[in-house]
Scaffold this motif. Structure first.
Motif, PDB file in Angstrom:
ATOM      1  N   VAL A 223     -24.199  17.980 -14.887  1.00 19.96           N
ATOM      2  CA  VAL A 223     -25.027  17.808 -13.699  1.00 19.96           C
ATOM      3  C   VAL A 223     -24.394  16.729 -12.832  1.00 19.96           C
ATOM      4  N   SER A 224     -24.596  16.843 -11.534  1.00 21.73           N
ATOM      5  CA  SER A 224     -24.162  15.803 -10.604  1.00 21.73           C
ATOM      6  C   SER A 224     -25.396  15.303  -9.869  1.00 21.73           C
TER       7      SER A 224
ATOM      8  N   THR B 264     -21.499  12.329 -12.360  1.00 19.53           N
ATOM      9  CA  THR B 264     -21.402  13.647 -12.982  1.00 19.53           C
ATOM     10  C   THR B 264     -21.290  13.461 -14.487  1.00 19.53           C
ATOM     11  N   GLY B 265     -22.095  14.205 -15.234  1.00 22.52           N
ATOM     12  CA  GLY B 265     -22.061  14.077 -16.685  1.00 22.52           C
ATOM     13  C   GLY B 265     -23.014  15.048 -17.349  1.00 22.52           C
ATOM     14  N   PHE B 266     -23.235  14.858 -18.640  1.00 22.94           N
ATOM     15  CA  PHE B 266     -24.142  15.747 -19.378  1.00 22.94           C
ATOM     16  C   PHE B 266     -25.434  15.003 -19.707  1.00 22.94           C
ATOM     17  N   VAL B 267     -26.456  15.772 -20.020  1.00 26.73           N
ATOM     18  CA  VAL B 267     -27.798  15.229 -20.227  1.00 26.73           C
ATOM     19  C   VAL B 267     -28.090  15.135 -21.722  1.00 26.73           C
ATOM     20  N   PHE B 268     -28.665  14.007 -22.122  1.00 28.88           N
ATOM     21  CA  PHE B 268     -29.106  13.843 -23.511  1.00 28.88           C
ATOM     22  C   PHE B 268     -30.369  12.997 -23.527  1.00 28.88           C
ATOM     23  N   LYS B 269     -30.960  12.880 -24.692  1.00 35.44           N
ATOM     24  CA  LYS B 269     -32.131  12.021 -24.838  1.00 35.44           C
ATOM     25  C   LYS B 269     -31.786  10.856 -25.750  1.00 35.44           C
TER      26      LYS B 269
ATOM     27  N   GLU C  27     -19.614  11.001 -16.961  1.00 36.49           N
ATOM     28  CA  GLU C  27     -18.196  11.257 -17.192  1.00 36.49           C
ATOM     29  C   GLU C  27     -17.379  10.936 -15.944  1.00 36.49           C
ATOM     30  N   GLN C  28     -18.041  10.946 -14.785  1.00 34.14           N
ATOM     31  CA  GLN C  28     -17.416  10.538 -13.522  1.00 34.14           C
ATOM     32  C   GLN C  28     -18.415   9.675 -12.766  1.00 34.14           C
ATOM     33  N   PHE C  29     -17.894   8.666 -12.098  1.00 29.32           N
ATOM     34  CA  PHE C  29     -18.739   7.731 -11.358  1.00 29.32           C
ATOM     35  C   PHE C  29     -18.099   7.473 -10.004  1.00 29.32           C
ATOM     36  N   GLN C  30     -18.910   7.492  -8.930  1.00 28.26           N
ATOM     37  CA  GLN C  30     -18.379   7.268  -7.585  1.00 28.26           C
ATOM     38  C   GLN C  30     -19.366   6.446  -6.758  1.00 28.26           C
TER      39      GLN C  30
END
Length: 508
Positions: free
Chosen positions: A61-62, A119-124, A135-138
């Motif tokens: 997700v972004s 941008t990255g993946f979702v977890f709890k 995983e990416q940061f801007q």
């Protein structure tokens, strides 16, 4: 150093230095776009996005938003992003986003309030909080002023105390953009207001009424008793007025053959500021051919009851210490009966001298320019209106108070008019419209006499409107509903300024 730089606080200067460092590093602190795929609420509500540990194909997700809090733990950190839908936690690690992005940009050059994209993946987390693993940061926007973020601490008794909250009313109104960022409940108020307008628009559209637009700049102002704002058109070399109402133009459209027209309009009245008044305000006016004020009462109570149900799931709305019930039908009380009920005086048939004596006895303020209409209105506004909390139709006004209204079909000296009073204030005004051009001219000429006597709110004579009536307007019912005041009720707001994004204020 320039005067502007000298005026910056220490925090503001530090942020400007960080902006310069980012540019020197080749990092654009204001990139042109970011491909946002999800909002915070979509991430939180969609369980299918959550990845378990070891998943080979993680859904990415972004998201983008404003950094509102962060907790740095060496090579990793948690922070919260706030977007238009709410807040969402993000987990970021140096090993995932890179040394420069984490150590330099995120840890040293990003501040609370900056807008970022992830941008990255979702977890709890172990505590069950939905989180995006970056995983990416801007960095998307470097802010140059710090947010007035409140701090919450516990005292010795275990009570929570909030410091530095952005709570000063005047500052919140002046800097609504900050108010919306740090006080999320404010945004909910304006979302409810928008939904309220949409509900009313749908209600009228479903009945076949046409939404139209009429002039804001008018050569002659009319349709209400109020002072106008005056401006000047250079090319035509003539004064124009910001409209105080759109009534006379909408009636022209009924003359032209439309059976039902309405307009959500910005109107302007050169009057004082108060908890219930702003010089620029919004109302909806509706005119329907071949109907009268009795029909309009039925229509109004059904429409506003529907609004309450769509906004709150019930016709009952909490406003301050009251629960206001919009369930139809609403009480219908003739104006003179209501005044007698609350003052003990029956004003029907009283002449100007008698009314002045009664007003003095009731300690109602007035000046020498007041005619019959003004005195009755002041008595009603002082003794009756504040007592009417539940929605109530006050009907059958004296003819002197209503120069655009048809005379009552059975009661001498009265007109077929109602006002809807709710929570102690008028929220709507409606008539069986006057369509006799001879009678209308006589009423407007009487208004002109009041103007000559010093009543600056009396109506002007609009010859083109009178000409339109001479071509024939069918029997018509019309109403104006104050959107700002109705919004105050539907959002449980104390002041009209709470339901206006940018209320009128004196310059700083």
């Amino acid at each position: 150093m320039s005067n502007q730089e000298l005026s910056h606080s220490e925090q503001e200067q530090i942020r400007r230095e960080k902006r310069a460092q980012l540019i020197e590093m080749g990092v654009n602190p204001y990139p042109p776009e970011f491909n946002q795929t999800h909002s915070s609420s979509e991430v939180i509500s969609d369980e299918s996005l959550i990845s378990e540990e070891g998943d080979a194909n993680k859904a990415l997700v972004s998201i983008a938003g404003r950094v509102m809090a962060r907790r740095i733990m060496g090579k990793a950190a948690f922070f919260h992003i706030q977007d238009s839908q709410g807040t969402l936690q993000v987990y970021i690690r140096r090993d995932d986003v890179g040394v420069e992005a984490y150590n330099t940009v995120f840890k040293k050059l990003v501040d609370i309030g900056d807008i970022v994209g992830v941008t990255g993946f979702v977890f709890k987390t172990r505590t069950g909080e939905t989180t995006v693993h970056a995983e990416q940061f801007q960095l998307l926007t470097k802010t140059l002023r710090p947010l007035p973020t409140p701090k919450e601490v516990e005292n010795e008794q275990g009570e929570k105390i909030t410091y530095d909250a952005f709570s000063d009313k005047e500052l919140r109104y002046r800097q609504r953009y900050v108010d919306l960022i740090v006080n999320p409940e404010v945004k909910k108020t304006f979302i409810l207001r928008t939904k309220m307008v949409q509900s009313m628009r749908n209600f009228m559209n479903e009945r076949g009424y046409l939404e139209v637009e009429t002039p804001i700049l008018q050569p002659i102002y009319g349709g209400a008793s109020a002072r106008p704002f005056v401006t000047h058109h250079n090319t035509l070399d003539m004064d124009l007025y910001l409209r105080i109402a759109n009534e006379l133009y909408l009636k022209r459209l009924i003359v032209g053959g439309f059976d039902g027209v309405y307009e959500f309009s910005k109107d302007f009245r050169n009057e004082g500021l108060s908890r219930f008044h702003n010089p620029e305000f919004t109302q909806v006016e509706l005119y329907v051919a071949y109907k009268d004020y009795e029909w309009m009462m039925d229509f109004t109570e059904k429409m506003i009851e529907n609004v309450a149900k769509e906004l709150h799931g019930s016709p009952k709305v909490t406003v301050g210490e009251h629960i206001i019930d919009f369930s139809s039908p609403w009480p219908r009380i003739p104006m003179f009966d209501a005044i007698e009920q609350y003052t003990g005086h029956q004003l029907y048939g009283k002449n100007l001298g008698e009314l002045k004596n009664i007003a003095k006895e009731l300690h109602v303020e007035m000046d020498e320019s007041f005619g019959v209409a003004k005195i009755i209105d002041e008595i009603f506004g002082t003794y009756v209106e504040p007592k009417l909390i539940q929605p109530t139709f006050i009907t059958d006004y004296p003819v002197e108070m209503s120069p655009l209204t048809k005379k009552h079909r059975s009661k001498e000296g009265l007109v077929e008019r109602f006002e809807c009073i709710c929570n102690g204030k008028e929220i709507a005004n409606a008539y069986t419209e006057l369509n006799d051009p001879v009678d209308q001219r006589e009423r407007l000429e009487a208004q002109a006499s009041l103007r000559a006597g010093g009543d600056h709110e009396a109506m002007a004579i609009d010859e083109d409107f009178l000409r339109a009536l001479e071509y024939g307007m069918p029997p018509t019912a019309g109403i104006g509903i104050g959107i700002d005041r109705l919004s105050m009720i539907m959002t449980n707001s104390e002041s009209i300024r709470d339901v206006l994004f940018f209320p009128q204020m004196k310059p700083e």
